[in-house]
Scaffold this motif. Structure first.
Motif, short mmCIF file in Angstrom:
data_model
loop_
_atom_site.label_atom_id
_atom_site.label_comp_id
_atom_site.label_asym_id
_atom_site.label_seq_id
_atom_site.Cartn_x
_atom_site.Cartn_y
_atom_site.Cartn_z
N ASN A 165 37.80 29.78 48.52
CA ASN A 165 37.80 30.64 47.34
C ASN A 165 36.45 31.32 47.12
OD1 ASN A 165 38.80 31.89 44.98
ND2 ASN A 165 38.05 30.21 43.71
N ASP A 200 39.30 40.53 43.64
CA ASP A 200 39.31 39.07 43.51
C ASP A 200 40.50 38.67 42.65
OD1 ASP A 200 38.76 36.41 43.43
OD2 ASP A 200 36.81 36.58 42.44
N GLY A 201 41.59 38.32 43.31
CA GLY A 201 42.81 38.04 42.56
C GLY A 201 43.34 39.30 41.92
N ALA A 202 43.55 39.25 40.61
CA ALA A 202 44.03 40.43 39.89
C ALA A 202 42.90 41.38 39.52
CB ALA A 202 44.77 39.99 38.62
N GLN A 203 41.66 40.97 39.78
CA GLN A 203 40.51 41.80 39.40
C GLN A 203 40.23 42.83 40.49
OE1 GLN A 203 38.60 41.40 36.37
NE2 GLN A 203 38.13 43.45 37.08
#
Length: 334
Positions: A117, A137-140
């Motif tokens: 991660n 980064d993920g939903a970002q």
């Protein structure tokens, strides 16, 4: 307005004060090497002192006592001296092999950092500044910033390194060792900040006239603070309603500024210089040369070469009123 730039208070930059697990390994190797080399240096000085003292005792004090030198050692081996030389040579080999083993073990320890991660950043070194592109980064969503990295404490960071022009070297001594950035060859460096703080980085490979003025900051902060910073950076530039600031935005878009810089949310899409979308969130400008103040911004726009000789940013010919409006708008880019 004064042309004298405000001096930047320098943050920590020391390999002897590690803030991450890898920098701690490097510091241990440094301390071991220093101790071993210090002992060897002291022994060499002691041997030299003993030889000088013994030689002085053999010098006659009166001319009448002068006699032929003793050359018997040329034909008769000095077994004691031979044993000392052989022992010192063997000890030297053992010490050198020990340092090599310590170096290899340190290198292995550096490569074993868990990278689950991670935060992923693409870093480009250019003459003479740093572009940092944070990947989604993920939903970002991802975003681009310059000369300043923010990382979460306790989470690994993988930085992909690229050189835009000549050889550069990424070095943040509190967090890791040096890693060269070669044109046409992409490399990576992984590190983890275990202690919150602001750490100064520097290009460690001579890259031209302003090599010494190519710095960066790495801000290690708690995960919740980092998440808030990322959320702000991913947004477009804030919209101002101030009349003078709006005039400054028009000046920026119609002048040469927009050809080199990007400000998300405006028509400025230039890629030759740093992304200025959230300029005022950074502590410095000009890759660490100046504190990020209104006065320094105005001085930098007026004549950047006077503050960073050799910089590729040209002076922007503006009237005093237009420059004041431009700085006022840039100050809204939080």
């Amino acid at each position: 307005m004064s042309h004298v730039a405000e001096v930047v208070a320098q943050p920590q930059q020391s390999a002897l004060q590690p803030a991450g697990v890898q920098a701690a390994q490097i510091a241990k190797l440094w301390n071991l090497s220093l101790i071993v080399c210090g002992i060897v240096f002291a022994l060499v000085l002691l041997a030299t002192l003993v030889a000088l003292v013994r030689n002085t005792r053999g010098i006659p004090t009166r001319p009448a006592a002068i006699h032929a030198p003793d050359v018997s050692s040329l034909t008769r081996p000095e077994l004691r001296t031979q044993r000392i030389v052989i022992g010192a040579s063997v000890l030297s080999v053992v010490v050198l092999v020990g340092l090599i083993v310590a170096d290899v073990l340190t290198d292995r320890a550096l490569s074993k950092l868990p990278v689950d991660n991670p935060v992923r950043i693409d870093m480009v070194g250019a003459q003479w500044w740093w572009q940092a592109s944070y990947r989604p980064d993920g939903a970002q969503p991802g975003f681009v910033t310059a000369n300043e990295l923010h990382v979460p404490v306790g989470r690994p960071v993988i930085v992909s390194l690229h050189a835009a022009d000549v050889i550069h070297s990424f070095w943040v001594p509190n967090l890791h060792g040096k890693k060269d950035m070669l044109p046409g060859i992409d490399t990576t460096i992984e590190f983890r900040a275990d202690r919150a703080g602001t750490y100064r980085g520097q290009c460690a490979e001579y890259c031209g006239a302003e090599h010494a003025l190519m710095a960066m900051l790495v801000v290690a902060e708690p995960p919740e603070h980092y998440a808030a910073w990322v959320a702000r950076q991913a947004q477009p530039a804030p919209q101002s309603t101030d009349v003078i600031a709006l005039h400054g935005r028009d000046v920026f878009e119609r002048a040469s500024c927009a050809n080199c810089h990007t400000v998300r949310g405006t028509s400025a899409k230039g890629t030759l210089g740093p992304d200025l979308t959230h300029l005022m969130s950074r502590e410095t400008i000009a890759a660490g040369v100046l504190a990020n103040t209104h006065q320094n911004l105005a001085a930098w726009i007026r004549n950047p070469d006077a503050l960073k000789p050799g910089t590729l940013m040209p002076a922007v010919p503006l009237s005093d009123a237009d420059r004041l409006a431009l700085v006022r708008w840039l100050a809204t880019l939080q």
